[in-house]
Design an enzyme around this catalytic site. Structure first.
Site, PDB file in Angstrom:
ATOM      1  N   TYR A   4      11.958 -39.672  38.906  1.00  0.00           N
ATOM      2  CA  TYR A   4      10.974 -39.888  39.966  1.00  0.00           C
ATOM      3  C   TYR A   4      11.230 -41.211  40.672  1.00  0.00           C
ATOM      4  CZ  TYR A   4       8.159 -36.012  38.188  1.00  0.00           C
ATOM      5  OH  TYR A   4       7.706 -34.770  37.809  1.00  0.00           O
ATOM      6  N   LYS A  58      -5.674 -47.380   8.472  1.00  0.00           N
ATOM      7  CA  LYS A  58      -6.373 -46.902   9.660  1.00  0.00           C
ATOM      8  C   LYS A  58      -5.360 -46.390  10.678  1.00  0.00           C
ATOM      9  CE  LYS A  58      -6.627 -51.553  11.658  1.00  0.00           C
ATOM     10  NZ  LYS A  58      -7.514 -52.606  12.194  1.00  0.00           N
TER      11      LYS A  58
END
EC number: 5.1.1.1
Length: 355
Positions: free
Chosen positions: A249, A26
């Site tokens: 930042y 999956k």
């Protein structure tokens, strides 16, 4: 590297169980490519495959994988016609789900009765087992379904403590006995995922479902598996800066000396965790070098010290090498998460190749 690592992990699993191995692929094979992982696992001895949906299972069939496949999450509901056409087993985890399946005009569908064995996250609640089994019994008599398995989940297997697994093991035994008593034969029972498979033989029953373990992740932290992936990125920019230079930042990282900064073109949009500790780093030419400042959407900055690396130099964000090379487990620790989120979070902009 990927097929070899997957094969080695299947061999490791096989050494610890006599049960049939279901390779669960999956989330696109835990981010590694469902078809590639499935082929490697089957070639190494896995007897079943597991997916979340019939559509995922059908893609494996289209890739000519012929072993039995089970799907059990059904995010868009069970498409019984597609399941029958692809020869795919489906799990049913409630009376309503089975009733809806029986209402569809399809050929006989193979089903696994999904019982809640303590997870409380899907599966038929204990108080409704008799109703679910009775409905399955009627459906099998009418040749609408065939009960081909009974399954549950271990809620505490990551503790690697058999005592913690004992209630779920007892519940699975009771569910299996109830299915047999209803005249539905002796379909294979399966309960354990990777952690249970590696640490507790009592959980193995007839089949074990191994997903994370295929790509080198042991959630119990008790067995060293073989990492199956490597993430690299080229340096795209390098600059020399003086001491006291804020980076990224917010300027959360400030250089404490004259140094060189290199930019890698991967960021949180590509699966690099934005929230990671100051210990986070990458490997360049055999050296572990720190990530400087905040992870941006498309970039991270690396403090390379006195050495200036030219554009195009390859950095290894994670890999199986050890030493200077970080692993997915390192990144999980730096981000305060689990390795599963690292490997499944690598975004579609990252080019995949099989080595």
């Amino acid at each position: 590297m990927l097929p070899v690592a997957v094969a080695a992990n299947v061999v490791e699993i096989r050494a610890r169980t006599r049960s049939t191995i279901m390779a669960v692929v999956k989330a696109d094979g835990f981010g590694h490519g469902a078809v590639t992982v499935a082929r490697a696992a089957v070639a190494a001895g896995a007897g079943w495959l597991g997916t979340t949906s019939v559509a995922e299972a059908a893609a494996l069939r289209a890739a000519r994988l012929a072993v039995p496949i089970l799907t059990w999450l059904h995010p868009s509901g069970i498409d019984a016609e597609a399941a029958a056409a692809a020869g795919v087993d489906v799990a049913v985890g409630s009376v309503d789900e089975l009733a809806a399946l029986l209402a569809q005009a399809t050929p006989t569908v193979r089903i696994h009765l999904h019982m809640d064995t303590g997870m409380s996250r899907g599966g038929c609640p204990r108080g409704q087992w008799d109703e679910l089994i009775g409905l399955a019994q009627r459906g099998q008599r009418a040749r609408r379904v065939r009960v081909a398995g009974v399954m549950g989940h271990l809620p505490l297997a990551d503790r690697a403590d058999p005592a913690a697994n004992a209630p779920a093991v007892a519940a699975m035994r009771q569910a299996r006995q109830a299915v047999r008593a209803a005249g539905l034969g002796s379909p294979p029972a399966h309960l354990a995922a990777t952690s249970g498979t590696l640490t507790d033989p009592a959980t193995h029953f007839d089949m074990v479902r191994v997903g994370a373990g295929l790509v080198g992740i042991d959630p119990s932290g008790t067995v060293r598996m073989h990492d199956a992936s490597r993430l690299t990125a080229p340096i795209v920019h390098t600059t020399a800066v003086p001491a006291g230079t804020p980076v990224g930042y917010g300027g959360t990282y400030v250089t404490d000396r004259a140094t060189h900064l290199s930019v890698l073109p991967v960021g949180y949009a590509d699966g690099i965790p934005r929230e990671c500790s100051p210990q986070a780093g990458v490997a360049i030419r055999g050296r572990r070098l720190p990530v400087a400042g905040r992870v941006s959407m498309d970039q991270i900055v690396i403090d390379t010290g006195a050495e200036s690396f030219p554009a195009g130099t390859s950095a290894t964000v994670f890999g199986p090498d050890g030493g200077a090379t970080p692993t997915v487990h390192d990144w999980a620790r730096w981000a305060g998460t689990i390795p599963h989120t690292i490997v499944t979070g690598i975004g579609p902009r990252v080019k995949r190749s099989i080595a």
